[in-house]
Each structure stands twice: as structure tokens, then as C-alpha cells.
Write a protein that holds these residues in place. Sequence first.
Motif, PDB file in Angstrom:
ATOM      1  N   ASP A  66       1.076  -1.224   0.057  1.00 17.32           N
ATOM      2  CA  ASP A  66      -0.165   0.016   0.000  1.00 17.32           C
ATOM      3  C   ASP A  66       0.872   1.237   0.063  1.00 17.32           C
ATOM      4  O   ASP A  66       0.399   2.372   0.077  1.00 17.32           O
ATOM      5  CB  ASP A  66      -0.891   0.016   0.999  1.00 17.32           C
ATOM      6  N   ALA A 155     -10.728   2.836 -11.208  1.00 15.25           N
ATOM      7  CA  ALA A 155     -10.082   2.599 -10.088  1.00 15.25           C
ATOM      8  C   ALA A 155     -10.884   2.025  -8.966  1.00 15.25           C
ATOM      9  O   ALA A 155     -10.631   1.152  -8.387  1.00 15.25           O
ATOM     10  CB  ALA A 155      -9.025   3.307 -10.180  1.00 15.25           C
ATOM     11  N   ARG A 156     -11.766   3.086  -8.447  1.00 12.43           N
ATOM     12  CA  ARG A 156     -12.411   2.945  -7.527  1.00 12.43           C
ATOM     13  C   ARG A 156     -13.559   1.654  -7.416  1.00 12.43           C
ATOM     14  O   ARG A 156     -13.716   0.894  -6.482  1.00 12.43           O
ATOM     15  CB  ARG A 156     -13.395   4.266  -7.105  1.00 12.43           C
ATOM     16  N   CYS A 160      -9.468  -0.100  -5.881  1.00 14.27           N
ATOM     17  CA  CYS A 160      -8.241   0.729  -5.552  1.00 14.27           C
ATOM     18  C   CYS A 160      -8.465   2.034  -4.977  1.00 14.27           C
ATOM     19  O   CYS A 160      -9.264   2.939  -4.973  1.00 14.27           O
ATOM     20  CB  CYS A 160      -7.860   1.120  -7.070  1.00 14.27           C
ATOM     21  N   THR A 161      -7.725   1.547  -3.618  1.00 11.36           N
ATOM     22  CA  THR A 161      -8.032   2.787  -2.512  1.00 11.36           C
ATOM     23  C   THR A 161      -6.834   3.824  -2.606  1.00 11.36           C
ATOM     24  O   THR A 161      -7.253   4.918  -1.658  1.00 11.36           O
ATOM     25  CB  THR A 161      -8.319   2.189  -1.204  1.00 11.36           C
ATOM     26  N   THR A 163      -5.101   5.247  -5.260  1.00 11.00           N
ATOM     27  CA  THR A 163      -4.855   5.467  -6.763  1.00 11.00           C
ATOM     28  C   THR A 163      -5.424   6.710  -7.325  1.00 11.00           C
ATOM     29  O   THR A 163      -6.362   7.258  -6.660  1.00 11.00           O
ATOM     30  CB  THR A 163      -5.195   4.387  -7.507  1.00 11.00           C
ATOM     31  N   THR A 178      -0.063   5.287  -7.395  1.00  8.34           N
ATOM     32  CA  THR A 178      -0.794   4.232  -7.119  1.00  8.34           C
ATOM     33  C   THR A 178       0.099   3.156  -6.210  1.00  8.34           C
ATOM     34  O   THR A 178       1.213   3.708  -5.840  1.00  8.34           O
ATOM     35  CB  THR A 178      -1.496   3.641  -8.178  1.00  8.34           C
ATOM     36  N   ASP A 182      -3.014  -2.016  -5.885  1.00 13.33           N
ATOM     37  CA  ASP A 182      -4.018  -1.568  -6.861  1.00 13.33           C
ATOM     38  C   ASP A 182      -3.792  -1.750  -8.266  1.00 13.33           C
ATOM     39  O   ASP A 182      -4.557  -2.175  -8.891  1.00 13.33           O
ATOM     40  CB  ASP A 182      -4.236   0.152  -6.654  1.00 13.33           C
TER      41      ASP A 182
END
Length: 288
Positions: A66, A155-156, A160-161, A163, A178, A182
Motif C-alpha cells: 500500500d 479504479a474505485r 483501488c483505494t 490510486t 498508485t 492497486d
Amino acid sequence: MKLLHFVSLFMQRARLKLLFLGVTMLAVPVASTAPVYASDRVFLNAKSAIVMDADTHQVIYAKNPDLQLYPASTTKLMTAILLVTHLNPKDPVYISKEAASQPRVRLGLKSGTTITADDALRAVIMKSANDVAYAVAETVGGSQQGFARMMNLKARLLGCTHTNFVTPNGLHDDAHKTTSRDVALILAEAVKYPRIVAAMQTKDYSIAGKPFHNGNRMLYVTNTTYGQTIGGKTGYTSKAMYCLAFAVKQHGHTRVSVVLGAPRKSFMYRETRRLLDWSYRDKAVQLV
């Protein structure tokens, strides 16, 4: 008397030896029933890395998954997803003046020309053409800014949290970041599309008389020790360093590996192979 003295001295020495042995045994740690040997450690030079099951999203191995980093041209995986979900293979992609003037790597098409979406997909995935990725952004999103909003929304939706996309080609922007986790989620989505996989697996292609090769060296590995190759995307900028997202089939599962921030190209490929090799063998491993 001498005999009694000798026996007493012997017993004292024996007690001292037993006491010393007992203390020594307490000082020695008990060996683990499952020791980690040097050969079980995977040393990674990359800043961040992950191996994930593409179907379940189970993380198999991870190092700083992350940590926000610059993704370079692995960005183009998202560009490819939006291309195939919004354009048919024969739809035109217009090369504007802004697209044609993008920094290298470029396919080198003149402004005012058009290519098919299928050609554009191969230029983006195989050649990593920055000019064509920008043209896709303008064609699909109306502008780079509009396309970036589409990229971030997708992405969401993929989970993906960490990015934030700014460019469609991965050229440097301080806000364009990113994580390996992700990117793994994005690659897991990308390999669901046969058009993208076909582009990933194409070794040689030509557009408007301009021949080029697939720049992903993993595609040319024969007799792999880590399963069946699906494909992936490389990336490099001076700030992102070397990045690689790669997917394989292992034991009936699709698994994706992502390496971000490797200091050398050779490390990028070697560490990807090493991670996928461990994943293929399903062997417990300590990441260092």
C-alpha cells in the motif's frame, strides 16, 4: 582421609559441571519445528511488490503493498481497459497535435491521422506508445482531464483505494500515484478481456508501415518454472524506476505479480520471476 577428600572434590566438580550444563541449555533457544533457511528468503530490491490471486484477490506475498509510488507505463493497463470497454476494434482513434507531441516513447504518427482502436491497443500495450495512449484518452474521454476522471472512477470500482491517475500514459506527474496492490487489481481486471490478452501476447506488429516488437521480455521466456504466461505491462521513468505487472496461470488459477520501483531492469525481471516461481510452488517464504 585422602580417599574421602578425593571423593568430595570429585562430587563438587561434578555438581559444577551439571550446573554449568543446565545454565548453558537454558541459554540456547529451542529450534523451531519449521525453520526458515536462507534459501527460503526472497530478497527484493523493488520498493513494493505483490503476488495476488486474480479471482479471489487473496494476497499470496507482499512487500509494502500500500505504499504509494509512481507507476510509469503500468498506467496503460487502465488505459487499455477503458479503450476496450468504450471502443470497438475498428473504431477510429484520432491523433491530435497534442497527442503527436507527447514525449518518447512514441509510435511517431503524424497529427491529423487516425488508426483503429485495435491498432491503438497494440501500440499502447506492446510499444508503450505515449502518443497513442494520449490519443486514446482524447478519443474516449474528450481530453486528458476527462479521461483521468474515468480512470479514477474505474479504479474505485475495482477496489483501488490508494490510486490517483492524472495521465493516460504514466508520464511523470507528482500527483500520479498508485500502489502495487492497486495495480494488481487493475491487471486482474485487464486480463479478463480477450482483446487485451491478445495484445499482450502479440510479439510483432506493424502500424502505418511502422514495425515494432513487444517490449515485455517475460513474453519470450520458454519452459517457465512459474506456470503459463498470460502477459502484462512494463514501465519506466527516472522517478518511478522499473515497474512490471505480469499475469500467469498457476494450478488452474490466474495469478498476478506487480513489482514497482526496482532500481534496475534486470532486478525487475528477476524479482518477478522469483516471486512467481515461489507462488507456483506454493511454498512458505519469508520476504526480505
